[in-house]
Design an enzyme around this catalytic site. Sequence first.
Site, PDB file in Angstrom:
ATOM      1  N   GLY A  11      32.113  39.945  32.592  1.00 36.16           N
ATOM      2  CA  GLY A  11      33.378  40.507  33.072  1.00 36.16           C
ATOM      3  C   GLY A  11      34.391  40.468  31.939  1.00 36.16           C
ATOM      4  O   GLY A  11      34.032  40.231  30.771  1.00 36.16           O
ATOM      5  N   TRP A  44      35.795  45.936  39.534  1.00 32.81           N
ATOM      6  CA  TRP A  44      36.300  46.311  40.857  1.00 32.81           C
ATOM      7  C   TRP A  44      37.820  46.152  40.953  1.00 32.81           C
ATOM      8  O   TRP A  44      38.416  46.509  41.960  1.00 32.81           O
ATOM      9  CB  TRP A  44      35.669  45.427  41.926  1.00 32.81           C
ATOM     10  CG  TRP A  44      34.221  45.670  42.169  1.00 32.81           C
ATOM     11  CD1 TRP A  44      33.267  46.029  41.253  1.00 32.81           C
ATOM     12  CD2 TRP A  44      33.539  45.564  43.419  1.00 32.81           C
ATOM     13  NE1 TRP A  44      32.039  46.133  41.863  1.00 32.81           N
ATOM     14  CE2 TRP A  44      32.174  45.855  43.188  1.00 32.81           C
ATOM     15  CE3 TRP A  44      33.928  45.239  44.714  1.00 32.81           C
ATOM     16  CZ2 TRP A  44      31.212  45.837  44.202  1.00 32.81           C
ATOM     17  CZ3 TRP A  44      32.978  45.213  45.728  1.00 32.81           C
ATOM     18  CH2 TRP A  44      31.639  45.507  45.467  1.00 32.81           C
ATOM     19  N   GLY A  47      44.451  46.799  41.270  1.00 29.21           N
ATOM     20  CA  GLY A  47      45.879  46.809  40.952  1.00 29.21           C
ATOM     21  C   GLY A  47      46.195  47.025  39.493  1.00 29.21           C
ATOM     22  O   GLY A  47      46.782  48.049  39.113  1.00 29.21           O
ATOM     23  N   GLY A  48      45.836  46.107  38.625  1.00 28.66           N
ATOM     24  CA  GLY A  48      46.117  46.304  37.214  1.00 28.66           C
ATOM     25  C   GLY A  48      46.330  45.011  36.462  1.00 28.66           C
ATOM     26  O   GLY A  48      45.797  43.970  36.832  1.00 28.66           O
ATOM     27  N   GLU A 116      53.698  44.824  42.713  1.00 30.81           N
ATOM     28  CA  GLU A 116      52.856  44.291  43.783  1.00 30.81           C
ATOM     29  C   GLU A 116      53.542  43.077  44.380  1.00 30.81           C
ATOM     30  O   GLU A 116      54.576  42.621  43.875  1.00 30.81           O
ATOM     31  CB  GLU A 116      51.464  43.925  43.246  1.00 30.81           C
ATOM     32  CG  GLU A 116      50.661  45.151  42.856  1.00 30.81           C
ATOM     33  CD  GLU A 116      49.279  44.796  42.347  1.00 30.81           C
ATOM     34  OE1 GLU A 116      48.669  43.846  42.865  1.00 30.81           O
ATOM     35  OE2 GLU A 116      48.821  45.469  41.413  1.00 30.81           O
ATOM     36  N   HIS A 230      42.493  37.970  50.182  1.00 29.13           N
ATOM     37  CA  HIS A 230      43.350  39.151  50.037  1.00 29.13           C
ATOM     38  C   HIS A 230      43.704  39.637  51.443  1.00 29.13           C
ATOM     39  O   HIS A 230      42.831  39.746  52.300  1.00 29.13           O
ATOM     40  CB  HIS A 230      42.606  40.244  49.256  1.00 29.13           C
ATOM     41  CG  HIS A 230      43.521  41.296  48.731  1.00 29.13           C
ATOM     42  ND1 HIS A 230      44.137  42.221  49.553  1.00 29.13           N
ATOM     43  CD2 HIS A 230      43.955  41.563  47.479  1.00 29.13           C
ATOM     44  CE1 HIS A 230      44.896  43.014  48.807  1.00 29.13           C
ATOM     45  NE2 HIS A 230      44.810  42.635  47.541  1.00 29.13           N
ATOM     46  N   ARG A 283      50.816  36.384  48.340  1.00 32.24           N
ATOM     47  CA  ARG A 283      49.575  36.808  49.000  1.00 32.24           C
ATOM     48  C   ARG A 283      49.107  35.834  50.078  1.00 32.24           C
ATOM     49  O   ARG A 283      48.599  36.240  51.125  1.00 32.24           O
ATOM     50  CB  ARG A 283      48.507  36.949  47.915  1.00 32.24           C
ATOM     51  CG  ARG A 283      47.308  37.678  48.346  1.00 32.24           C
ATOM     52  CD  ARG A 283      46.395  37.909  47.170  1.00 32.24           C
ATOM     53  NE  ARG A 283      46.776  39.059  46.387  1.00 32.24           N
ATOM     54  CZ  ARG A 283      46.179  39.402  45.245  1.00 32.24           C
ATOM     55  NH1 ARG A 283      45.209  38.658  44.770  1.00 32.24           N
ATOM     56  NH2 ARG A 283      46.548  40.473  44.592  1.00 32.24           N
ATOM     57  N   HIS A 338      38.817  36.564  48.142  1.00 34.19           N
ATOM     58  CA  HIS A 338      39.133  37.434  47.001  1.00 34.19           C
ATOM     59  C   HIS A 338      39.022  36.731  45.654  1.00 34.19           C
ATOM     60  O   HIS A 338      38.467  37.288  44.719  1.00 34.19           O
ATOM     61  CB  HIS A 338      40.561  37.963  47.197  1.00 34.19           C
ATOM     62  CG  HIS A 338      40.995  38.966  46.178  1.00 34.19           C
ATOM     63  ND1 HIS A 338      40.306  40.141  45.949  1.00 34.19           N
ATOM     64  CD2 HIS A 338      42.063  38.991  45.336  1.00 34.19           C
ATOM     65  CE1 HIS A 338      40.934  40.845  45.008  1.00 34.19           C
ATOM     66  NE2 HIS A 338      41.984  40.158  44.604  1.00 34.19           N
ATOM     67  N   ARG A 373      47.391  32.601  43.459  1.00 29.53           N
ATOM     68  CA  ARG A 373      47.562  33.483  42.295  1.00 29.53           C
ATOM     69  C   ARG A 373      48.497  34.654  42.594  1.00 29.53           C
ATOM     70  O   ARG A 373      48.421  35.273  43.666  1.00 29.53           O
ATOM     71  CB  ARG A 373      46.187  34.025  41.873  1.00 29.53           C
ATOM     72  CG  ARG A 373      46.234  34.973  40.715  1.00 29.53           C
ATOM     73  CD  ARG A 373      44.849  35.288  40.229  1.00 29.53           C
ATOM     74  NE  ARG A 373      44.086  36.090  41.156  1.00 29.53           N
ATOM     75  CZ  ARG A 373      44.208  37.400  41.303  1.00 29.53           C
ATOM     76  NH1 ARG A 373      45.097  38.068  40.593  1.00 29.53           N
ATOM     77  NH2 ARG A 373      43.443  38.043  42.164  1.00 29.53           N
TER      78      ARG A 373
END
Length: 530
Positions: A11, A44, A47-48, A116, A230, A283, A338, A373
Amino acid sequence: MKADVLVVGSGIAGCAAALAAAREGADVLVVTKATEPEDAASDWAQGGIAVTQSAPEEFAADIRRASDGTADPEAVETLVSESRAVVEDVLLDTLEVEFDAVGDGTDAADFDLAREAGHSSRRILHVDASTGAHVLRPFLQHLSARDGVRIVEDATALDLLTEEGTVRGATVLADGEVEPVFAGATVLATGGIGDCYARSTNPAGATGDGVAMAALAGATVSDMQYVQFHPTAYDPRTDQRADDDAQPFLVSEAVRGEGAVLRDADGHRFMPDVHEDAELAPRDVVARAVSRARDRTGRVVLDVSDLDFREEFPDLAALCDDRGVDLDAGIPVAPSEHFLCGGVAVDDRGRTSLSRLFAAGECARTGVHGANRLASTSLLEGLVWGVRAGETAAERGRGEAETVEYAPPRDSDPALPDAFADTKFDRLGRTMDEFVGIERTPDGLGTARARLRRLKGEVDAYARTRVSRSIYELRNACVSSLLVARAAADAPSAGCHSLVDSDGSEGSEGSKEDEQGDDAEQGVTPSADD
Ligand code: SIN
C-alpha cells in the site's frame, strides 16, 4: 533470498518505504500478498490527502480535537509540518499525480480542496472520490521500473525471523514454497484488520498480519482498542431495491463535506441534536449516532438532494447506479469497520521496540490518531512515516543482511478444504461485530475474549502441521482480534472506543470474562493464551 531492506506490504506506506530506502542506496525487496493494486486498502481510499494550507496550527488542532484530545502532539507536529514537502516531492514531482484542480493544476493554490468531517477548513487534495487508486497505481509502476527495488507479488510473509531479540527478516510463502528472506532491516506495512469484522470498508486480505507477526515476535503493540468505524458505508441490508448479493461500499465523508445530511427512518435529521458540527462532527461521534438511529428507527439514509451528487461524485454515483440505489430516497448507510488507529508501536522514524524492525501505515501506531483518526490523514500518515521508516531502515540495513538459523514451519498434514477458512472467518467476524463493535460492554468483551481464545486455539492446532496463506491469515486475524478485545476490556472510553453498560449507558468497568462461553463451542482444542 537476501535484501538490505525487506518491506512487507504494497500500500502507500510500503511503497513510500521502498522508495525512500532505494533513494538511500539500499537494495529493497517488497513482498506483498497483492496481485492487483486493488488488493491494498490504499487503492480504495476515496476522500483524499489532507495537506497543511496556510495555518498548520489549525490542522494540528483539528487532528487533536478529532482524537478526543489523545493524539501525541509531537507525532501530530511531524505529520503536519511534513505534509506539504512530502506530497510535493513524492506525489507531485515524482509520481505526477493529477489532483483535481480549479485552475490548470500547476500551482498548489489551484487545487480543488475538499472538506471532510472534523476539518475546520478545506485542505484535502483529491481525485474525484477515487484518490487512492490515482496515487497507488503510479506508485507501483514507478517502483516496478526503479533500479534497486524488487517486488514479489502473491507472496505471504509468515513469521519474522529473530535472533536474540533482533529481527533478521521473515519467512515467506511464494509459489507453494516457504523461503527465508534475510534482511538488514524489515519494514512492516501490511495495513489493517478489516477481515476481523463481518462488515468492513477494507479489501479482503486485511488480516492484521503485521500486527500479529510483530506481537508474536515480542514487539510492543498499543492502542488496539481504537478501531474506527466509518459512519457511511452503503448498506444493502436496509435497501429494499438491493439484490441479495449486493455488496457494501464506502460513501466518502467528502459527500457530507459538500452538504449531504443524515436522516433516520422517520426522515428526521438527527445529527444537529447530537453535535454542534452536525454531520461534520468527528467520525466516532457520527458513527455512534448513526448506529443508535438505526437501532431506534431501523434505517438511516444519506440525503444527497441538496448537492449535485452526479456532477460532484461521478464515481460514487456510478456505484449507486450499479446497486440500483434510489438517489431521490437517499443512500441507505450503516457504520462499517474502517481503520485501526492503534498497532505496532513506533517512534518518529518508524522504529519498533525490536531492533531492525520498522512499521508504517495502518499497522503502525504512531500516536498521530490517538483514539480517533481525522478524515483523510491515513494516506498522509502512510506517506510521511513510510518515507521516514524507509530512510532509517536503509541506514540500519545497508550491507547488514545476515543468514540466521531458523526452523521452517512443518507442512506435513493434508491441506484443509477451501471452506475451512471461510467458516472460521465467519465465526470471527460475527464475534467481533457483536461484541467488539462500535459500543462494547464489559460482559460482551468477556464473551468475545473467551470465544476468540477458543478459535485461536483451534487455528493454532491446524497451523502446527500446515502452511497456507489462509491458515496464517486466520492466525493473524485471531491474534489481532484478541489484542483488540483485550485492550478494549482494559481501557476506559475515549474516541472510537466506547465502553457502555449492558443497558447502553456509559460505563467504564473492566470486563468479567465469560469462561463458559457458548455451549456449541465447548470441547475444541485447548485455547492459547491471549
Ligand atoms: C472517506 O473518504 O470518507 C474516507 C477518508 C478517510 O478514511 O480518511
